[in-house]
Scaffold this motif. Sequence first.
Motif, PDB file in Angstrom:
ATOM      1  N   ILE A 251       0.845  -1.217   0.067  1.00  0.00           N
ATOM      2  CA  ILE A 251      -0.082  -0.067   0.086  1.00  0.00           C
ATOM      3  C   ILE A 251       0.995   1.346   0.196  1.00  0.00           C
ATOM      4  O   ILE A 251       0.717   2.191  -0.705  1.00  0.00           O
ATOM      5  N   ARG A 252       1.841   1.507   0.673  1.00  0.00           N
ATOM      6  CA  ARG A 252       2.836   2.461   0.967  1.00  0.00           C
ATOM      7  C   ARG A 252       3.390   2.427  -0.623  1.00  0.00           C
ATOM      8  O   ARG A 252       3.691   3.923  -1.090  1.00  0.00           O
ATOM      9  N   GLN A 253       3.796   1.484  -1.074  1.00  0.00           N
ATOM     10  CA  GLN A 253       4.387   1.597  -2.532  1.00  0.00           C
ATOM     11  C   GLN A 253       3.521   2.209  -3.467  1.00  0.00           C
ATOM     12  O   GLN A 253       3.867   3.018  -4.301  1.00  0.00           O
ATOM     13  N   ALA A 254       2.334   1.785  -3.497  1.00  0.00           N
ATOM     14  CA  ALA A 254       1.254   2.320  -4.008  1.00  0.00           C
ATOM     15  C   ALA A 254       1.058   3.793  -4.175  1.00  0.00           C
ATOM     16  O   ALA A 254       1.102   4.675  -4.892  1.00  0.00           O
ATOM     17  N   LEU A 255       0.914   4.199  -2.673  1.00  0.00           N
ATOM     18  CA  LEU A 255       1.002   5.485  -2.361  1.00  0.00           C
ATOM     19  C   LEU A 255       2.063   6.430  -2.709  1.00  0.00           C
ATOM     20  O   LEU A 255       2.051   7.609  -3.199  1.00  0.00           O
ATOM     21  N   LEU A 256       3.251   5.777  -2.728  1.00  0.00           N
ATOM     22  CA  LEU A 256       4.674   6.604  -3.238  1.00  0.00           C
ATOM     23  C   LEU A 256       4.533   6.954  -4.673  1.00  0.00           C
ATOM     24  O   LEU A 256       4.813   7.916  -5.154  1.00  0.00           O
ATOM     25  N   ALA A 257       3.801   5.976  -5.358  1.00  0.00           N
ATOM     26  CA  ALA A 257       3.579   6.340  -6.654  1.00  0.00           C
ATOM     27  C   ALA A 257       2.777   7.156  -7.057  1.00  0.00           C
ATOM     28  O   ALA A 257       2.991   7.873  -8.012  1.00  0.00           O
ATOM     29  N   LEU A 258       1.702   7.228  -6.436  1.00  0.00           N
ATOM     30  CA  LEU A 258       0.580   8.417  -6.848  1.00  0.00           C
ATOM     31  C   LEU A 258       1.143   9.717  -6.380  1.00  0.00           C
ATOM     32  O   LEU A 258       0.969  10.595  -6.938  1.00  0.00           O
ATOM     33  N   VAL A 259       1.779   9.835  -5.118  1.00  0.00           N
ATOM     34  CA  VAL A 259       2.511  10.888  -4.638  1.00  0.00           C
ATOM     35  C   VAL A 259       3.341  11.417  -5.723  1.00  0.00           C
ATOM     36  O   VAL A 259       3.437  12.717  -6.197  1.00  0.00           O
TER      37      VAL A 259
END
Length: 367
Positions: A251-259
């Motif tokens: 989930i953090r990896q996905a959020l990092l990609a969105l940011v």
Amino acid sequence: MKPLKGLGRHVALSMGLGAFMGVLSSYLGIYLLYLAAYSFYPNLLPKEDNGILLPTTPELLVLALVAALVLLVTITMALRLAGRIVAPLASVAQAARRISEGDLTARAQADDDLPGEAALLVSDFNSMADRLEEIAHDVITWNAQIAHELRTPLTILRGRLLGMIDGVFSPDDAQLHRLLKQVEGLSRLVEDLRIVSLLDSGEMRLERIEVDLAREIAEFGELVEPGLVEAGFSLTISPAPGKAVLDMTRIRQALLALVDNAQRHANPCDLCVEASMHADTVEIRVVDQGPGLPDDFARDAFKLFAQGKQTEGGSRAGSGLGLSVVQAIAKAHGGSAFYGVDGQACFFALSVPRWAPPSLSAAAGAI
């Protein structure tokens, strides 16, 4: 009408033979019925004066004429029916042969008045061929895109290293940090490709644990805020209290990609990371103030290597893998990723089950 071969010929001959046998059987049945009546109930039917019960010549001629007419009509109808049945099968077979030889543009042809099953066969075959052509085109595009994404950092690394060997550049900390940045970019590209391939192969492994989502989102904000501030953004965290069973590393990896996506393409603004908790789902949004995605690109934004036009305020182009990774992680959790507009704000969101579905838990544990 073209002469039929193979299956069409068999259908026509079988129907013609069946019709002829039907006429012959009907005549023999009637004759046997009258013979029985003459033999057992002579008073019901008058006998011929000569007592002969065999068919007469005129009767045989009538029989032959009726049989010929029935056979002609049956074979004519059989030929038309066989043609309608065999034509789409032959078209599908020919198109399949051309596809096997490498012509992925081949399609089966069909008339508008085909029977339902034949029309469905042609339609399904053409849909499969369309999908196969699309996959082949995507593979070519992906290979070219991967080569392009790898070439730039590799060229920089090679040039810098050769420069150091030749004495053009000194191997100081600044140069080494530049090289390390290129290596990190390569590592991230390879990891993104690995995640997408794991989802496609059904082998992405999730390590779900119960987490405090509000605390996790707050810690994520502390991690990315310095980089956002340096790029001219501010960050607002809107966490939702409550527990959820998630693979927070993914989930953090996905959020990092969105940011990172917002940092690349959005205008500097107050970037908001919002989390909302529902009974069965968790939704996490990364909200910016535009300019957003063009309507014709929004539906393809999560496809592999999809890249929109570079915005005027955007800092740099990406690889086109970030949103694909987000979608892969969301699907691995049994959810989805999507894009939306709320007034002047634009957002990318992950919506995933709050609790691990039993089927997904079992699949993850079996890997």
